[in-house]
Design a protein around this motif. Structure first.
Motif, PDB file in Angstrom:
ATOM      1  N   GLU A  48      74.778  36.566  51.924  1.00 53.16           N
ATOM      2  CA  GLU A  48      75.634  36.275  53.078  1.00 53.16           C
ATOM      3  C   GLU A  48      74.849  36.353  54.392  1.00 53.16           C
ATOM      4  OE1 GLU A  48      78.018  39.088  50.274  1.00 53.16           O
ATOM      5  OE2 GLU A  48      75.952  38.869  51.012  1.00 53.16           O
ATOM      6  N   LEU A  49      73.708  37.050  54.365  1.00 54.34           N
ATOM      7  CA  LEU A  49      72.932  37.277  55.585  1.00 54.34           C
ATOM      8  C   LEU A  49      71.592  36.553  55.562  1.00 54.34           C
ATOM      9  CD1 LEU A  49      73.512  41.130  55.978  1.00 54.34           C
ATOM     10  CD2 LEU A  49      74.635  39.312  57.248  1.00 54.34           C
ATOM     11  N   SER A  50      71.419  35.613  54.666  1.00 54.87           N
ATOM     12  CA  SER A  50      70.116  34.965  54.564  1.00 54.87           C
ATOM     13  C   SER A  50      70.268  33.562  53.982  1.00 54.87           C
ATOM     14  CB  SER A  50      69.171  35.796  53.699  1.00 54.87           C
ATOM     15  OG  SER A  50      69.719  36.026  52.416  1.00 54.87           O
ATOM     16  N   ILE A  51      69.330  32.707  54.369  1.00 56.79           N
ATOM     17  CA  ILE A  51      69.278  31.340  53.859  1.00 56.79           C
ATOM     18  C   ILE A  51      67.865  31.086  53.355  1.00 56.79           C
ATOM     19  CG2 ILE A  51      69.480  28.884  54.434  1.00 56.79           C
ATOM     20  CD1 ILE A  51      71.440  29.666  56.648  1.00 56.79           C
ATOM     21  N   ALA A  52      67.735  30.724  52.091  1.00 54.49           N
ATOM     22  CA  ALA A  52      66.416  30.452  51.522  1.00 54.49           C
ATOM     23  C   ALA A  52      65.749  29.318  52.289  1.00 54.49           C
ATOM     24  CB  ALA A  52      66.544  30.109  50.044  1.00 54.49           C
ATOM     25  N   TRP A  53      64.470  29.531  52.647  1.00 49.61           N
ATOM     26  CA  TRP A  53      63.788  28.548  53.481  1.00 49.61           C
ATOM     27  C   TRP A  53      62.283  28.699  53.321  1.00 49.61           C
ATOM     28  CZ3 TRP A  53      67.024  25.100  55.141  1.00 49.61           C
ATOM     29  CH2 TRP A  53      66.633  24.124  56.063  1.00 49.61           C
ATOM     30  N   THR A  54      61.549  27.688  53.713  1.00 52.81           N
ATOM     31  CA  THR A  54      60.084  27.769  53.704  1.00 52.81           C
ATOM     32  C   THR A  54      59.540  27.275  55.040  1.00 52.81           C
ATOM     33  OG1 THR A  54      59.925  25.565  52.701  1.00 52.81           O
ATOM     34  CG2 THR A  54      59.859  27.455  51.204  1.00 52.81           C
ATOM     35  N   GLY A  55      58.277  27.578  55.292  1.00 58.02           N
ATOM     36  CA  GLY A  55      57.660  27.196  56.545  1.00 58.02           C
ATOM     37  C   GLY A  55      57.337  25.712  56.594  1.00 58.02           C
ATOM     38  N   GLU A  56      57.245  25.187  57.802  1.00 58.45           N
ATOM     39  CA  GLU A  56      56.868  23.792  57.979  1.00 58.45           C
ATOM     40  C   GLU A  56      55.379  23.604  57.690  1.00 58.45           C
ATOM     41  OE1 GLU A  56      57.986  22.569  61.886  1.00 58.45           O
ATOM     42  OE2 GLU A  56      60.132  22.518  61.423  1.00 58.45           O
ATOM     43  N   PRO A  57      54.987  22.415  57.272  1.00 55.02           N
ATOM     44  CA  PRO A  57      53.573  22.171  56.966  1.00 55.02           C
ATOM     45  C   PRO A  57      52.663  22.462  58.165  1.00 55.02           C
ATOM     46  CG  PRO A  57      54.942  20.367  56.189  1.00 55.02           C
ATOM     47  CD  PRO A  57      55.833  21.238  57.014  1.00 55.02           C
ATOM     48  N   THR A  58      51.489  22.993  57.868  1.00 54.29           N
ATOM     49  CA  THR A  58      50.482  23.253  58.892  1.00 54.29           C
ATOM     50  C   THR A  58      49.269  22.389  58.576  1.00 54.29           C
ATOM     51  OG1 THR A  58      49.693  25.124  57.582  1.00 54.29           O
ATOM     52  CG2 THR A  58      51.248  25.608  59.325  1.00 54.29           C
ATOM     53  N   PRO A  59      49.016  21.360  59.369  1.00 54.11           N
ATOM     54  CA  PRO A  59      47.975  20.397  59.010  1.00 54.11           C
ATOM     55  C   PRO A  59      46.572  20.974  58.970  1.00 54.11           C
ATOM     56  CG  PRO A  59      48.837  19.993  61.216  1.00 54.11           C
ATOM     57  CD  PRO A  59      49.743  20.985  60.587  1.00 54.11           C
ATOM     58  N   GLU A  60      46.315  21.984  59.798  1.00 56.60           N
ATOM     59  CA  GLU A  60      44.957  22.531  59.840  1.00 56.60           C
ATOM     60  C   GLU A  60      45.008  24.031  60.121  1.00 56.60           C
ATOM     61  OE1 GLU A  60      40.682  21.658  62.075  1.00 56.60           O
ATOM     62  OE2 GLU A  60      42.417  20.387  62.465  1.00 56.60           O
ATOM     63  N   LEU A  72      50.325  31.627  52.514  1.00 57.65           N
ATOM     64  CA  LEU A  72      51.272  32.742  52.537  1.00 57.65           C
ATOM     65  C   LEU A  72      51.552  33.173  53.968  1.00 57.65           C
ATOM     66  CD1 LEU A  72      52.852  35.070  51.103  1.00 57.65           C
ATOM     67  CD2 LEU A  72      50.719  36.371  51.192  1.00 57.65           C
ATOM     68  N   LEU A  73      50.504  33.254  54.792  1.00 58.92           N
ATOM     69  CA  LEU A  73      50.635  33.740  56.161  1.00 58.92           C
ATOM     70  C   LEU A  73      51.321  32.747  57.092  1.00 58.92           C
ATOM     71  CD1 LEU A  73      47.117  35.395  56.565  1.00 58.92           C
ATOM     72  CD2 LEU A  73      49.305  36.570  56.258  1.00 58.92           C
ATOM     73  N   THR A  74      51.517  31.528  56.640  1.00 54.85           N
ATOM     74  CA  THR A  74      52.246  30.528  57.433  1.00 54.85           C
ATOM     75  C   THR A  74      53.557  30.109  56.789  1.00 54.85           C
ATOM     76  OG1 THR A  74      50.946  28.750  56.402  1.00 54.85           O
ATOM     77  CG2 THR A  74      50.158  29.615  58.519  1.00 54.85           C
ATOM     78  N   GLY A  75      53.839  30.629  55.597  1.00 54.81           N
ATOM     79  CA  GLY A  75      55.098  30.325  54.931  1.00 54.81           C
ATOM     80  C   GLY A  75      55.124  29.015  54.193  1.00 54.81           C
TER      81      GLY A  75
END
Length: 488
Positions: A21-33, A62-65
């Motif tokens: 109820e307090l969270s939405i599964a998500w991932t980080g946006e792509p990091t090109p470099e 991992l450090l950028t999601g």
């Protein structure tokens, strides 16, 4: 569920699975470099993380999601909050992700949390990204706070993303990876209360007790004990802020942790010249979060926490309010005791034979002295250690009116201050605003050397070292009024 990192450290998604109820599964946006700018190798080792892994392509993911370990469940957390006094029922991690919980070698749980990892369902129109400068600022200031012994989130790494983000001007993007005992906030409980789900509120409180304040579990009234524990933690925390001249800048209820750790270093700064009205946030037009207001705002935020907890404090609402008011009433005494004890430490006045009235007078008078003359706060107390050894020249040089200092110092010296204690209590180095800006500007232009030098100074703040004289000096006269920005 969990995932092994290099076969040694477990990253689990306990919060994600316990509180959908307090969270939405998500991932980080792509990091090109992705490029590692700074890595806290000492903290990584304390957490049992493999430093070489964190420097690898998978580690940077991992450090950028952008790389999710098998079995992990990164989420954007939902919370509500009062922002500058106005209530918003749905805020949440608009540019952040809780990657999961790490259990260190000593068995302690820590959240691994990212900031600047991209848009989430809570972004509210923002781009979800962060600029390099503000992320390096949080790394620098949070690690300085930790070195000062002040409870805080810790910075693990800053990774440049290779993207350009738009603020007033185009800026290089970055992601901050930080760790904390927990990212539960007053706003987390406000969010649960807003949904009218008492079962959710109870589960959240039980989680906070088990994770952060286990002593409350055995109390006669566990939820009141939880509230008492948070009141005590925040009274201590804000007193510590005040003692080092730290101004948080955005004390919204979604920025007050249940753990009692400092969180979210946006428009924050340390005072130069002493000024109770010191304010550095570009968006705080009314001065709500000025230096002198921080204890009052902390108490106000705790009252909002109490309102969220009312259904758990007693079945009868009137009785619940009475219970909450009784507990909240202890904040001022706890804060005052912590501040007074801390100020006596800064002045070296903790000997058993120091009379309370005389010491209290010296404390009250030194605040009036600093305010009247606008003396550099950090330099004054650090140089006062030399005065306790008989050398008044360094501290006297801070005053245009030396007679005012001499009159105060006569009463202080008569109390027999402990110079060694003062050196252990009053830092030589803090993240001075002009040096922070210098370091961030250089880093944004590709030169990390000034940042590294400043970081080295402020993470060993009590030991004076040759070559760091400019890091112990106040702001130059031409530095002018200082303003900081939240970075969104």
């Amino acid at each position: 569920m969990s995932a092994a990192l290099q076969g040694t450290v477990v990253l689990n998604g306990h919060f994600a699975h316990e509180f959908p109820e307090l969270s939405i599964a998500w991932t980080g946006e792509p990091t090109p470099e992705p490029t590692l700018l700074v890595l806290n190798t000492r903290l990584a080792s304390e957490l049992g993380l493999d430093v070489d892994f964190l420097r690898s392509a998978e580690g940077l993911g991992l450090l950028t999601g952008t790389t999710v370990p098998e079995g992990a469940t990164p989420v954007a957390q939902g919370y509500a909050g009062h922002q500058f006094g106005s209530y918003s029922p749905r805020l949440g991690d608009g540019r952040a992700l809780l990657m999961g919980e790490l259990r260190g070698p000593d068995g302690t749980l820590h959240d691994l949390h990212l900031k600047g990892s991209g848009r989430t369902p809570f972004s509210r129109g923002g781009d979800g990204r962060a600029a390099m400068g503000p992320m390096l600022r949080e790394y620098l200031v949070s690690e300085a706070m930790n070195a000062l012994g002040i409870p805080t989130t810790r910075a693990l790494a800053v990774v440049a993303t290779g993207t350009t983000i738009r603020r007033d001007t185009p800026l290089p993007g970055a992601v901050l990876a930080r760790v904390a005992s927990s990212h539960l906030r007053v706003g987390s409980f406000q969010y649960a209360r807003a949904h009218g789900d008492v079962d959710l509120l109870r589960r959240l409180a039980d989680h906070a007790i088990a994770r952060l304040h286990p002593g409350a579990a055995t109390a006669e009234h566990p939820y009141r004990a939880l509230f008492d524990a948070v009141v005590a933690a925040q009274a201590q925390l804000v007193a510590q802020w005040m003692l080092v001249g730290f101004v948080h800048g955005v004390m919204n209820t979604d920025n007050m942790t249940i753990s009692g750790e400092t969180i979210d270093y946006g428009p924050c700064a340390f005072m130069d010249g002493f000024d109770p009205a010191a304010l550095y946030s570009s968006i705080d037009a009314e001065g709500r979060y000025a230096y002198r207001n921080q204890p009052v705002i902390a108490e106000w935020n705790l009252a909002r926490f109490a309102e969220a907890l009312l259904p758990l404090l007693d079945d009868d609402e009137d009785q619940a309010v009475e219970v909450a008011m009784s507990s909240l009433g202890s904040f001022r005494d706890q804060y005052s005791s912590a501040w007074s004890a801390g100020m006596r430490g800064k002045l070296g006045l903790v000997a058993a034979d120091v009379g309370a009235p005389e010491a209290n007078t010296v404390v009250d008078d030194v605040i009036a002295l600093l305010q009247q003359h606008g003396v550099d706060y950090t330099s004054f107390f650090r140089r006062l250690g030399a005065a306790a050894r008989g050398n008044n020249s360094p501290v006297r040089s801070l005053f245009a009116d030396t007679a005012a200092y001499d009159a105060w110092a006569a009463g202080w010296t008569a109390l027999g201050p402990d110079a060694d204690l003062m050196d252990r209590t009053n830092p030589a180095y803090i993240p001075r605003n002009h040096l922070v800006e210098e370091a961030l500007a250089a880093a944004t232009a590709g030169d990390m050397e000034p940042f590294g030098e400043l970081l080295d100074a402020v993470t060993d703040p009590y030991r004076e070292r040759p070559g760091l004289e400019r890091h112990a000096a106040g702001a130059p006269e031409d530095f002018g009024p200082y303003r900081t920005y939240c970075g969104t």
